[in-house]
Design a protein around this motif. Sequence first.
Motif, PDB file in Angstrom:
ATOM      1  N   LEU A 193       0.834  -1.197   0.000  1.00 27.16           N
ATOM      2  CA  LEU A 193       0.000   0.000   0.000  1.00 27.16           C
ATOM      3  C   LEU A 193       0.870   1.249   0.000  1.00 27.16           C
ATOM      4  CD1 LEU A 193      -2.506  -1.039   2.824  1.00 27.16           C
ATOM      5  CD2 LEU A 193      -2.884  -1.237   0.358  1.00 27.16           C
ATOM      6  N   ASN A 194       0.264   2.334  -0.422  1.00 27.91           N
ATOM      7  CA  ASN A 194       0.899   3.641  -0.261  1.00 27.91           C
ATOM      8  C   ASN A 194       0.113   4.423   0.783  1.00 27.91           C
ATOM      9  OD1 ASN A 194       3.097   3.497  -2.117  1.00 27.91           O
ATOM     10  ND2 ASN A 194       1.611   3.572  -3.781  1.00 27.91           N
ATOM     11  N   LEU A 195       0.816   5.028   1.691  1.00 23.83           N
ATOM     12  CA  LEU A 195       0.193   5.730   2.812  1.00 23.83           C
ATOM     13  C   LEU A 195       0.643   7.179   2.813  1.00 23.83           C
ATOM     14  CD1 LEU A 195      -1.352   5.921   5.511  1.00 23.83           C
ATOM     15  CD2 LEU A 195       0.695   5.009   6.636  1.00 23.83           C
ATOM     16  N   LYS A 196      -0.331   8.065   2.874  1.00 23.93           N
ATOM     17  CA  LYS A 196      -0.047   9.496   2.995  1.00 23.93           C
ATOM     18  C   LYS A 196      -0.678   9.993   4.288  1.00 23.93           C
ATOM     19  CE  LYS A 196      -0.499  13.974   0.660  1.00 23.93           C
ATOM     20  NZ  LYS A 196      -1.034  14.693  -0.525  1.00 23.93           N
ATOM     21  N   VAL A 197       0.128  10.561   5.164  1.00 22.76           N
ATOM     22  CA  VAL A 197      -0.348  11.058   6.450  1.00 22.76           C
ATOM     23  C   VAL A 197      -0.225  12.568   6.475  1.00 22.76           C
ATOM     24  CG1 VAL A 197      -0.031  11.013   8.954  1.00 22.76           C
ATOM     25  CG2 VAL A 197       0.335   8.932   7.619  1.00 22.76           C
ATOM     26  N   SER A 198      -1.326  13.240   6.786  1.00 25.17           N
ATOM     27  CA  SER A 198      -1.313  14.689   6.962  1.00 25.17           C
ATOM     28  C   SER A 198      -1.682  14.988   8.407  1.00 25.17           C
ATOM     29  CB  SER A 198      -2.309  15.369   6.012  1.00 25.17           C
ATOM     30  OG  SER A 198      -2.397  16.757   6.312  1.00 25.17           O
ATOM     31  N   LEU A 199      -0.679  15.316   9.209  1.00 26.94           N
ATOM     32  CA  LEU A 199      -0.959  15.662  10.597  1.00 26.94           C
ATOM     33  C   LEU A 199      -1.765  16.953  10.668  1.00 26.94           C
ATOM     34  CD1 LEU A 199       2.436  14.791  12.339  1.00 26.94           C
ATOM     35  CD2 LEU A 199       0.345  13.426  12.238  1.00 26.94           C
ATOM     36  N   ARG A 200      -1.517  17.876   9.725  1.00 33.68           N
ATOM     37  CA  ARG A 200      -2.248  19.133   9.722  1.00 33.68           C
ATOM     38  C   ARG A 200      -3.745  18.887   9.569  1.00 33.68           C
ATOM     39  NH1 ARG A 200      -0.294  24.332   6.382  1.00 33.68           N
ATOM     40  NH2 ARG A 200       0.879  24.594   8.314  1.00 33.68           N
ATOM     41  N   ARG A 201      -4.079  17.859   8.779  1.00 32.36           N
ATOM     42  CA  ARG A 201      -5.493  17.540   8.565  1.00 32.36           C
ATOM     43  C   ARG A 201      -5.954  16.335   9.380  1.00 32.36           C
ATOM     44  NH1 ARG A 201      -3.755  19.787   3.669  1.00 32.36           N
ATOM     45  NH2 ARG A 201      -5.223  21.285   2.762  1.00 32.36           N
TER      46      ARG A 201
END
Length: 503
Positions: A176-184
């Motif tokens: 999988l590809n994971l994108k984490v946005s702490l801001r959101r």
Amino acid sequence: MRITFCQGVLAIAITLNLLILYYILRLQQRVLRRHRDHTQPGSRQQLAPLKPGMTILIREFEDFENYVPDVVRSFIRQNPEVPVVVAADHLPYPPMVLPSTPNVKVLILKPAPDQPASASRPEVYVRTEYVALVPDGVKADATFQLERMLEELKAGQGKVEMVAAPVHSLAPLQCLNLKVSLRRWTAEYTAAPPSSKVCTALRGEAVLLLHTKDLFNLSMPLAKPLLTSLFIQTSLREWAVRILDISFSAVHRPLFTSSHNQWKADNLAKASHLQLFQDFGIKRVILEDGKEQWFGCSKETPRCFGTIHDDTPEYLYQNRWTPPCCLRALRETAKYVINVLETSGVRYWLEGGTLLGAARHQDIIPWDYDVDLGIYLEDIPNCELLRNADSGSVVDERGFVWEKAIEGDFYRVQFSEHNHLHVDLWPFYPKNGLMTKDTWMDHRQDVEFPEHFLKPLVPIPFAGFLALAPNDYRSFLELKFGEGVIENPEYPNPALKRMEKEH
């Protein structure tokens, strides 16, 4: 009084004996301290440099049923010298019967009041250059497995930071590809191409090999669920993992031999996921199939942030924007309130920052914390809920709370009795061609404006539906906020907190 020769000799002898006794006691204390420092895992001494090789680290298992002793024995059979660390939050019960060899250790992660802080630090126990994270129930079939993983990791240096070998189980290992946005406050998974062997996250069981220094440079290296926790942290660092074409077999499948134990394990897994996302500040998870999981506030819980001071909510100081669960609740409340107003014949329009969000984002401003609507004062009698709110709070059939605001002469509709996310309704009336009101707040945009902006009101996309707004809303907004406000976003109180670019 004169001291005889014999008395002088006796005094000197006593003094010498006391000095010798003192130094013997000091020496004994020093020896005992050094012995304790060298024999106790949680010692204060400086950690020695990492040595070549790898450590087997077993972190995830359940006390009530596990195969950890079998896992440990399978790896020791292949290499009797390999260090093995079993890490647990507390001392496992019932006790596990592990091989009684010096290279097998149990690490208790929960600090104990009679131990130094370092006693619960895993880096004190793992002293090799590499560490293999092994799930419960895995069997080492041959020595070449770990050796091959180590070769692949070294060969991929600069391209990948981790390598993974799948464990034979019912579900295949997914790349999988994971994108984490702490801001959101959001983690989003997407499926990698079927042929892809390099990605940023995995779903399924695997033995994972990485550099020890990399693992322990993570803020929460052994948080559970282990792989979920690791990949959230490593994706923020843009690390990659490669799936290898070797695999490990399982000691036993299924892992739990009774439906009751499986039920207990599933509940504990849900609880650990909830705790992990709470610790990391993740409130929305988008799965690779498009389904969403929410871990933030709801109608039954308080909102995610406290009282607002100086127009600057606390999350802005954490370099985050409005939690997505709060934005979802605000959208739902705004849509519901606008529907009630339209049905009741109350003229309304998007006001202030809410109109600015519609003009700029067709939605609520991503860092806003409420919704503002202007209404005609003379239309209030048309709405039963607003009329009744003059006498006290009203909880309607959908659970929304209608009330007269305590801060002034306006109305507030809260998401629920527990969750005070809200829509504010500001009653305006015309006076000498200007729209004015009786309560003014110390906000830059809180000014009178010509009524011609409301004649006619025009529809504008907002939060997934059409809402009414002043005509020529650009001029309306620039009257309130200043020229170029749509194109130049800024936080509500830049003197306290200015916007930073998102990484």
